[in-house]
Design a protein around this motif. Sequence first.
Motif, mmCIF file in Angstrom:
data_model
loop_
_atom_site.group_PDB
_atom_site.id
_atom_site.type_symbol
_atom_site.label_atom_id
_atom_site.label_comp_id
_atom_site.label_asym_id
_atom_site.label_seq_id
_atom_site.Cartn_x
_atom_site.Cartn_y
_atom_site.Cartn_z
ATOM 1 N N MET A 105 32.476 -27.731 3.122
ATOM 2 C CA MET A 105 32.895 -29.114 3.386
ATOM 3 C C MET A 105 33.120 -29.824 2.062
ATOM 4 N N TYR A 106 34.384 -30.160 1.809
ATOM 5 C CA TYR A 106 34.712 -30.693 0.489
ATOM 6 C C TYR A 106 34.131 -32.071 0.220
ATOM 7 N N GLY A 107 33.870 -32.870 1.298
ATOM 8 C CA GLY A 107 33.262 -34.190 1.074
ATOM 9 C C GLY A 107 31.927 -34.064 0.359
ATOM 10 N N VAL A 149 39.891 -20.201 1.039
ATOM 11 C CA VAL A 149 41.224 -19.915 0.513
ATOM 12 C C VAL A 149 41.904 -21.253 0.228
ATOM 13 N N ASN A 150 42.316 -21.438 -0.990
ATOM 14 C CA ASN A 150 43.021 -22.666 -1.389
ATOM 15 C C ASN A 150 44.465 -22.314 -1.707
ATOM 16 N N GLU A 151 45.382 -23.071 -1.146
ATOM 17 C CA GLU A 151 46.795 -22.846 -1.477
ATOM 18 C C GLU A 151 47.314 -24.101 -2.187
ATOM 19 N N TYR A 152 47.757 -23.914 -3.418
ATOM 20 C CA TYR A 152 48.213 -25.055 -4.209
ATOM 21 C C TYR A 152 49.713 -24.931 -4.454
ATOM 22 N N LEU A 153 50.470 -25.962 -4.120
ATOM 23 C CA LEU A 153 51.876 -25.989 -4.511
ATOM 24 C C LEU A 153 51.935 -26.608 -5.894
ATOM 25 N N PRO A 160 37.616 -32.492 -10.256
ATOM 26 C CA PRO A 160 36.478 -31.854 -10.934
ATOM 27 C C PRO A 160 35.235 -31.907 -10.052
ATOM 28 N N HIS A 161 34.531 -30.808 -9.940
ATOM 29 C CA HIS A 161 33.322 -30.756 -9.111
ATOM 30 C C HIS A 161 32.462 -29.590 -9.544
ATOM 31 N N VAL A 162 31.207 -29.608 -9.063
ATOM 32 C CA VAL A 162 30.362 -28.424 -9.223
ATOM 33 C C VAL A 162 30.074 -27.952 -7.797
ATOM 34 N N ASP A 163 30.175 -26.649 -7.558
ATOM 35 C CA ASP A 163 29.844 -26.156 -6.221
ATOM 36 C C ASP A 163 28.326 -26.322 -6.071
ATOM 37 N N THR A 164 27.930 -27.059 -5.043
ATOM 38 C CA THR A 164 26.542 -27.519 -4.916
ATOM 39 C C THR A 164 25.525 -26.395 -5.186
ATOM 40 N N VAL A 173 32.829 -16.924 -7.468
ATOM 41 C CA VAL A 173 33.869 -15.964 -7.884
ATOM 42 C C VAL A 173 35.216 -16.384 -7.304
ATOM 43 N N SER A 174 36.226 -16.449 -8.147
ATOM 44 C CA SER A 174 37.534 -16.874 -7.641
ATOM 45 C C SER A 174 38.634 -15.897 -8.048
ATOM 46 N N LEU A 175 39.354 -15.411 -7.061
ATOM 47 C CA LEU A 175 40.473 -14.497 -7.327
ATOM 48 C C LEU A 175 41.763 -15.310 -7.282
ATOM 49 N N VAL A 182 46.004 -23.492 -15.296
ATOM 50 C CA VAL A 182 44.980 -23.906 -16.260
ATOM 51 C C VAL A 182 43.894 -24.638 -15.484
ATOM 52 N N MET A 183 42.667 -24.157 -15.643
ATOM 53 C CA MET A 183 41.523 -24.804 -14.988
ATOM 54 C C MET A 183 40.759 -25.573 -16.057
ATOM 55 N N GLU A 184 40.301 -26.762 -15.672
ATOM 56 C CA GLU A 184 39.559 -27.569 -16.648
ATOM 57 C C GLU A 184 38.081 -27.526 -16.353
ATOM 58 N N THR A 213 31.478 -28.864 -14.754
ATOM 59 C CA THR A 213 32.303 -29.048 -13.566
ATOM 60 C C THR A 213 33.595 -28.260 -13.777
ATOM 61 N N HIS A 214 34.253 -27.921 -12.680
ATOM 62 C CA HIS A 214 35.560 -27.267 -12.796
ATOM 63 C C HIS A 214 36.551 -27.991 -11.897
ATOM 64 N N GLY A 215 37.800 -27.957 -12.268
ATOM 65 C CA GLY A 215 38.830 -28.622 -11.473
ATOM 66 C C GLY A 215 40.210 -28.222 -11.982
ATOM 67 N N LYS A 238 53.641 -21.534 -6.616
ATOM 68 C CA LYS A 238 52.597 -21.607 -5.589
ATOM 69 C C LYS A 238 51.441 -20.680 -5.976
ATOM 70 N N ARG A 239 50.224 -21.171 -5.880
ATOM 71 C CA ARG A 239 49.060 -20.345 -6.218
ATOM 72 C C ARG A 239 48.110 -20.306 -5.024
ATOM 73 N N THR A 240 47.612 -19.114 -4.723
ATOM 74 C CA THR A 240 46.572 -19.002 -3.699
ATOM 75 C C THR A 240 45.325 -18.468 -4.377
ATOM 76 N N SER A 241 44.203 -19.144 -4.169
ATOM 77 C CA SER A 241 42.949 -18.625 -4.728
ATOM 78 C C SER A 241 41.996 -18.296 -3.602
ATOM 79 N N LEU A 242 41.260 -17.220 -3.802
ATOM 80 C CA LEU A 242 40.233 -16.815 -2.842
ATOM 81 C C LEU A 242 38.901 -17.025 -3.542
ATOM 82 N N PHE A 244 34.953 -16.804 -3.491
ATOM 83 C CA PHE A 244 33.885 -16.098 -2.766
ATOM 84 C C PHE A 244 32.530 -16.625 -3.207
ATOM 85 N N ARG A 245 31.668 -16.828 -2.231
ATOM 86 C CA ARG A 245 30.332 -17.335 -2.544
ATOM 87 C C ARG A 245 29.322 -16.673 -1.612
ATOM 88 N N ARG A 246 28.049 -16.793 -1.981
ATOM 89 C CA ARG A 246 26.962 -16.320 -1.103
ATOM 90 C C ARG A 246 26.000 -17.479 -0.898
HETATM 91 O O1 LIG Z 1 41.185 -22.573 -6.913
HETATM 92 C C1 LIG Z 1 40.219 -22.149 -7.510
HETATM 93 O O2 LIG Z 1 40.264 -21.137 -8.231
HETATM 94 C C2 LIG Z 1 38.886 -22.861 -7.432
HETATM 95 C C3 LIG Z 1 38.579 -23.469 -6.123
HETATM 96 C C4 LIG Z 1 37.266 -24.165 -6.139
HETATM 97 O O3 LIG Z 1 36.754 -24.537 -7.150
HETATM 98 C C5 LIG Z 1 36.581 -24.423 -4.882
HETATM 99 O O4 LIG Z 1 37.131 -24.145 -3.812
HETATM 100 O O5 LIG Z 1 35.439 -24.911 -4.939
#
Ligand SMILES: O=C(O)CCC(=O)C(=O)O
Length: 346
Positions: A105-107, A149-153, A160-164, A173-175, A182-184, A213-215, A238-242, A244-246
Amino acid sequence: MIPNKSYCFLECESIKDAELLFQSLHGKSTLGQNDSVLYLSYFVDIPNESFVDSKSLIPSGLVILKDFVDGEEEILLLKSVEFSENEENQTLKHRSVKHFGYEFMYGTNNVDPENPLDKKIPKECDFLWKRLKEKSLPMEWEFPDQMTVNEYLPGQGIPPHVDTHSAFLDPIVSLSLQSDIVMEFRKGNMKAEILVPKRSLLLMTGEARYDWTHGITPRHMDVILTENRTLTTANRSKRTSLTFRRLRRGACSCSFPRLCDSRKEPIKESVDLEEVAAKLETENVHNVYDQIASHFSETRHSPWPQVAEFLNSFDQSDVLLDVGCGNGKYLNVNKELMSVSIFCFY
Ligand SMILES: O=C(O)CCC(=O)C(=O)O
Ligand SMILES: [Fe+2]
């Protein structure tokens, strides 16, 4: 190129060449973005300072495994997570996302461990974990149970955020598929701009996972370092990232308390409302603006037309007081006015 400037330098072999370029292209060439006209000027010297600091800094614990998958694997992986029209995808303001295993949940940047999804991580991803194990990296998990899965056009990004901390184990882990990006990464006033190539696997471990933080800044092109350490631009596609978390299922005991939700003190029983409000404001306003300030400012350079119209409705004898003027973009809209602008910083 110079970071954050809308101009760049082109080195010519002779002044004559520079003159020729100037005469034939200045104010005429439509080589600029979106067919805008180029304005040129020429100088005998070009600055030779190094502008590349944020592009050379690498957060401790950040690992990029280049070419982790090949072209065929990329196609199969994309097919296994395809965004179909009749399926329930979440279209966020800046990108499309979909979840497997658990909903992220991104909120709140969190998951509900009591509510697993029917849709699990596809089997097509399994080979990644065997391949990753061979690298013998420090990992608290062997197999993920959550994938986003994030799809970015081009032009889209992620704030910017930290995964809780309490939600997920180490690492995140992000593929990356289909496009370089470029990730900041930010920690305090440090900024690292990391080029993440397509088909690479990015691991955020330790400090990079917990204390930075990453963004991804929403834009159509990135400024990247060339091999000879100058800067150039690279168009995004277009970029798709996968990702993965546990799930962690318990409190986080990392050694990075600054961004750790498991360390935040609970609000006291007998509440001093002023104190609670100040704390909330610091956490949710000041700290957020501290993190997004430069991006906020970079993307707010054009006056809103209605505001400009309002300002232009005054005349010479009027005084404009702009309290909370941010980067001062309205200061010069009506040059007839005497303008006083105030911004606060803490
Ligand atoms: O697109 C990415 O590689 C990162 C995505 C991300 O940080 C997230 O979904 O929390
Ligand atoms: Fe993230």
